[in-house]
Design a protein around this motif. Structure first.
Motif, PDB file in Angstrom:
ATOM      1  N   VAL A   1      -1.013  10.044  -0.534  1.00 61.22           N
ATOM      2  CA  VAL A   1      -1.765   9.099  -1.543  1.00 61.22           C
ATOM      3  C   VAL A   1      -3.212   9.762  -1.882  1.00 61.22           C
ATOM      4  CG1 VAL A   1      -2.232   6.625  -2.084  1.00 61.22           C
ATOM      5  CG2 VAL A   1      -0.404   7.181  -0.609  1.00 61.22           C
ATOM      6  N   SER A   2      -3.279   9.798  -3.020  1.00 60.08           N
ATOM      7  CA  SER A   2      -4.557  10.133  -3.515  1.00 60.08           C
ATOM      8  C   SER A   2      -5.527   9.122  -3.483  1.00 60.08           C
ATOM      9  CB  SER A   2      -4.927  10.925  -4.794  1.00 60.08           C
ATOM     10  OG  SER A   2      -3.793  11.939  -4.657  1.00 60.08           O
ATOM     11  N   GLY A   3      -6.642   9.342  -2.908  1.00 58.07           N
ATOM     12  CA  GLY A   3      -7.824   8.228  -2.723  1.00 58.07           C
ATOM     13  C   GLY A   3      -7.715   7.198  -1.907  1.00 58.07           C
ATOM     14  N   MET A   4      -8.559   6.337  -1.795  1.00 58.98           N
ATOM     15  CA  MET A   4      -8.215   5.198  -0.867  1.00 58.98           C
ATOM     16  C   MET A   4      -8.024   3.850  -1.797  1.00 58.98           C
ATOM     17  SD  MET A   4      -8.692   3.763   2.076  1.00 58.98           S
ATOM     18  CE  MET A   4      -9.449   4.821   2.808  1.00 58.98           C
ATOM     19  N   LEU A   5      -6.764   3.095  -1.604  1.00 58.97           N
ATOM     20  CA  LEU A   5      -6.427   1.907  -2.475  1.00 58.97           C
ATOM     21  C   LEU A   5      -7.127   0.585  -1.876  1.00 58.97           C
ATOM     22  CD1 LEU A   5      -2.703   2.960  -3.008  1.00 58.97           C
ATOM     23  CD2 LEU A   5      -4.700   3.554  -4.381  1.00 58.97           C
ATOM     24  N   MET A   6      -7.066  -0.256  -2.568  1.00 59.94           N
ATOM     25  CA  MET A   6      -7.771  -1.678  -2.287  1.00 59.94           C
ATOM     26  C   MET A   6      -6.749  -2.241  -1.400  1.00 59.94           C
ATOM     27  SD  MET A   6      -9.851  -2.884  -5.709  1.00 59.94           S
ATOM     28  CE  MET A   6     -11.157  -1.775  -6.135  1.00 59.94           C
ATOM     29  N   ALA A   7      -5.403  -1.927  -1.269  1.00 53.35           N
ATOM     30  CA  ALA A   7      -4.544  -2.646  -0.398  1.00 53.35           C
ATOM     31  C   ALA A   7      -3.431  -1.920  -0.194  1.00 53.35           C
ATOM     32  CB  ALA A   7      -4.132  -3.918  -1.288  1.00 53.35           C
ATOM     33  N   ASP A   8      -2.545  -2.159   0.704  1.00 53.44           N
ATOM     34  CA  ASP A   8      -1.619  -1.751   1.195  1.00 53.44           C
ATOM     35  C   ASP A   8      -0.418  -1.597   0.009  1.00 53.44           C
ATOM     36  OD1 ASP A   8       0.858  -0.520   2.406  1.00 53.44           O
ATOM     37  OD2 ASP A   8       0.556  -1.446   4.381  1.00 53.44           O
ATOM     38  N   PRO A   9      -0.033  -0.437  -0.511  1.00 51.11           N
ATOM     39  CA  PRO A   9       0.818  -0.243  -1.683  1.00 51.11           C
ATOM     40  C   PRO A   9       2.312  -0.759  -1.227  1.00 51.11           C
ATOM     41  CG  PRO A   9       0.438   1.860  -0.977  1.00 51.11           C
ATOM     42  CD  PRO A   9      -0.651   0.988  -0.146  1.00 51.11           C
ATOM     43  N   ARG A  10       2.695  -0.978   0.091  1.00 49.25           N
ATOM     44  CA  ARG A  10       3.848  -1.335   0.422  1.00 49.25           C
ATOM     45  C   ARG A  10       3.900  -2.892   0.280  1.00 49.25           C
ATOM     46  NH1 ARG A  10       3.749   1.962   6.070  1.00 49.25           N
ATOM     47  NH2 ARG A  10       1.603   1.165   5.664  1.00 49.25           N
TER      48      ARG A  10
ATOM     49  N   ILE B   1       1.226  -4.783  -1.764  1.00 50.38           N
ATOM     50  CA  ILE B   1       0.930  -5.258  -2.990  1.00 50.38           C
ATOM     51  C   ILE B   1       1.253  -4.210  -4.121  1.00 50.38           C
ATOM     52  CG2 ILE B   1      -1.313  -5.978  -4.180  1.00 50.38           C
ATOM     53  CD1 ILE B   1      -1.105  -7.673  -2.007  1.00 50.38           C
ATOM     54  N   GLU B   2       1.837  -4.724  -4.997  1.00 50.12           N
ATOM     55  CA  GLU B   2       2.046  -4.015  -6.319  1.00 50.12           C
ATOM     56  C   GLU B   2       0.926  -3.445  -7.105  1.00 50.12           C
ATOM     57  OE1 GLU B   2       4.820  -4.398 -10.007  1.00 50.12           O
ATOM     58  OE2 GLU B   2       5.603  -5.612  -8.131  1.00 50.12           O
ATOM     59  N   ASN B   3       0.796  -1.920  -7.211  1.00 47.19           N
ATOM     60  CA  ASN B   3      -0.028  -1.234  -7.860  1.00 47.19           C
ATOM     61  C   ASN B   3      -1.521  -1.399  -7.565  1.00 47.19           C
ATOM     62  OD1 ASN B   3      -0.382   0.796  -9.597  1.00 47.19           O
ATOM     63  ND2 ASN B   3       0.020  -0.454 -11.518  1.00 47.19           N
TER      64      ASN B   3
END
Ligand code: ASP
Length: 233
Positions: free
Chosen positions: A208-217, A219-221
């Motif tokens: 996964v590129s970068g750090m997401l604000m939530a777990d994509p599993r 939270i959608e998108n």
């Protein structure tokens, strides 16, 4: 500058992922030692090879056939080899592992074969040497890592290899049997290898590129966080 890189299961789940990984490794000549996980999930409905191997262990314990599950494992590896178009075969290893499983090999041995096989494929594809983790990662009788023996032996082994792939997740007990770390343990192998070779950087890659604000599993998108300090992380 010397880098040890570790790639997890989803980063090595199919031939396309292998190609991306190889591109990353080859883009920096300092990336000389690679620690690999077993093939993970290709999509949310997929099953990790490690889980299929553990399923085989349970099937044998319950006196059931492993044919169907083992065929799926075989197809995962053969699919990767075929799609990469390399002249390499795991047939003999797969055959030996299947026989060992049917003859009640230990749970840890069985679970570790996912990393073992995948690292051989990756080594063949990269044209790097393959170093089996059982040659250099040692556990003590009480099941904890023998950090000093491991460090000494691994340093000596790695010194003989300019480039190498080392399977994550397992090592060897004093009696020669295979022992695994806890699930997700390839990360630990990566850090052990980085210490042994005195790497300047240990890169633990994810797909996964970068750090997401939530777990994509969950939270959608979720949106990526553009900048993050170590402290905030
Ligand atoms: N393959 C093992 C697991 O699924 C270890 C790892 O990926 O680090 O837990």
């Amino acid at each position: 500058m010397l880098k040890v890189v570790k790639f997890g299961g989803s980063s090595l789940a199919d031939a396309n992922q292998f190609r991306k990984v190889a591109e990353i490794i080859k883009s920096d000549p300092n990336r000389r030692y690679v620690v690999a996980s077993a093939p993970g999930k290709r999509d949310t409905h997929d099953v990790k090879v490690t889980d299929m191997l553990l399923q085989c262990f349970r099937l044998v314990r319950d006196k059931k056939s492993i044919d169907e599950t083992f065929d799926k494992i075989t197809e995962r590896y053969n699919g990767i080899i075929r799609d990469l178009g390399i002249d390499f075969s795991l047939d003999e290893d797969l055959q030996g592992i299947k026989v060992a499983i049917m003859h009640h090999a230990s749970k840890d041995y069985i679970a570790s074969r996912g990393e073992y096989l995948n690292s051989m494929v990756l080594a063949a594809y990269l044209e790097y040497d393959f170093i089996d983790a059982e040659e250099g990662i040692y556990f003590k009788e009480n099941g904890t890592l023998d950090t000093e023996k491991t460090n000494e032996e691994l340093t000596a082994i790695l010194a003989n290899h300019e480039h190498a792939v080392i399977p994550g997740f397992y090592g060897v007990m004093p009696n020669g049997t295979i022992k695994t770390f806890s699930r997700g343990g390839s990360d630990i192998t990566g850090s052990i290898v980085a210490r042994a070779i005195k790497a300047d950087i240990y890169e633990n890659w994810t797909d996964v590129s970068g750090m997401l604000m939530a777990d994509p599993r969950c939270i959608e998108n979720p949106q990526p966080i553009p900048d993050l300090t170590y402290r905030e992380l």
